[in-house]
Structures are given as C-alpha cells and as structure tokens.
Write a protein that holds these residues in place. Sequence first.
Motif: not given
Length: 256
Positions: A137-138, A227-238
């Motif tokens: 996650f970031a 502030y402006r913020v954005a998010f990202a998510n990685w699903n390892g099993s995918a």
Amino acid sequence: MKRISTRIGVWLAALLVAFPWIVAAMFAAPAVQAAGPGGGGMTSITAAYVPSSISLSPSDPAWGAATAATVTLVRYIDYVSNADTNDTMCMMLGSAINRAVTVKVVHNGSDIFFRYEWSDSTADATVNDTPKFADAFAMEIPYSGSGGTALAMGTQSGPVNIVFWRADLMQPQNIVAGGIGTPQPSPDAQNLLHYQGWGNGKWTVIVSRPLTGASVNQVTLSRGTSYRVAFANWNGSALDRNGRKAISGWNTLAIQ
C-alpha cells in the motif's frame, strides 16, 4: 522494487545536493482549498488532533477522535503485451474498478499516524521467485502540496513523495519520484514506523512519521493546512507488483 530511470534519478539527487535552497522552496507544500465531501470525485480526510501520546496499536483510544473516510480505488493498472517489442507494458489509463479503503488519520502536534484498512482474502507477506508477490500500500503527496502534477509518480518538474508499505519489508520506504519509472528510495525512512495485521479477510496497516520532514526528501505537514493525496494498493495473490496496481484519484488531507 521498481525500474529506475538513471537520468531522472541522477537529476533528482544532484538537485538535492547542489541546490538545497532552491529545492527547499520548490518542495515547500502550500495550502490547497479543501474539497467538500465527494466534491470533484475527491474524498476529504481529516487528521484529527489528539493532545496526548499516540501508539501504533489499533486499539489506541486516540483513534476514537478520528473520522473514518472511505477512499475508492477507481482504476486498475495492468500489464499488456507489446507485439512490437515482444515485451509487456503498463496500461496508462487502466480499467475501472471499485475497491474501498478506510482511512483514519490522527496526530498530536508532533507525529502523525495514518491507518488503512481494506479487504483482502489472503495475507501475502512473502516474496519468492515469480510468481509470488507481497501485498502493499502507498500514499503519494506532491512536494508542491497542490496536486498540480501527474498522478502517476509526478513529473520531473512536479515530483512527489511516496510512503510505501509492503508486507514483507521490515520498514516502510520514503520514496522520491519525478515521473513513471523514476522512484528512488531515500535514506529518510528511519522516521517511518508501522504496525501491520491481517485477520478476518482484512488488512490493518498503521504508518507513523513526524509532521516535520527529515529533509527536503520528505514533505513537511503543517497544522491548519490541506494537501492533495493519492493511494495505491497491490494484491500479491493477484500477481500485482511494480506498476500493476489499483489506484485512487486525488483526495484532500486536512491537518487540524
């Protein structure tokens, strides 16, 4: 973790070393007008002030002061084949998705704590030979604070600061990026602390850092500022990794 662009990386490093006064002014994060709830597709997140010490525990009473915000990850960036080069590349626009992440933020005037919760049927916390990847996650913040840069890793003239957590790493990373393919971990991650826990099909991740950045590599967050913020998510099993991930649009973070 990511493919590094030597040219941009050297530019960023040289700029930080050779022109610190220019970088300090360029990376100062001015206020932006906070969007209303749901305005412009943005989610408004408030960092609640708690005048006491705060721990990394999910059961810390300080979390009772925070209002949960639901951020929707709206695009999935995937790899596609490139027939001309017999290689793969990321789709820049990706495909539409609807993945919810619950975000809570608290601070005590010295340190700020970000809490993320999202559904995931498996806890992918190890990385072995392909194709085994870890959940991650970031959070991304433009150094300008205003969000006037590219969502995908910023640009050379509008770089971004990314705090990156991955389930198999001992510590989150503080990353500087100035465009796709340029992310560079900086040595300022020592002030990043975290908690991670998975249960009942859900990740809970808490990342803390001082409000004041350790250097120009880390955005300083000020009270009374948005502030402006954005998010990202990685699903390892995918098989998510590198550029293959789910992302949000820009949201606003207001520091009480």
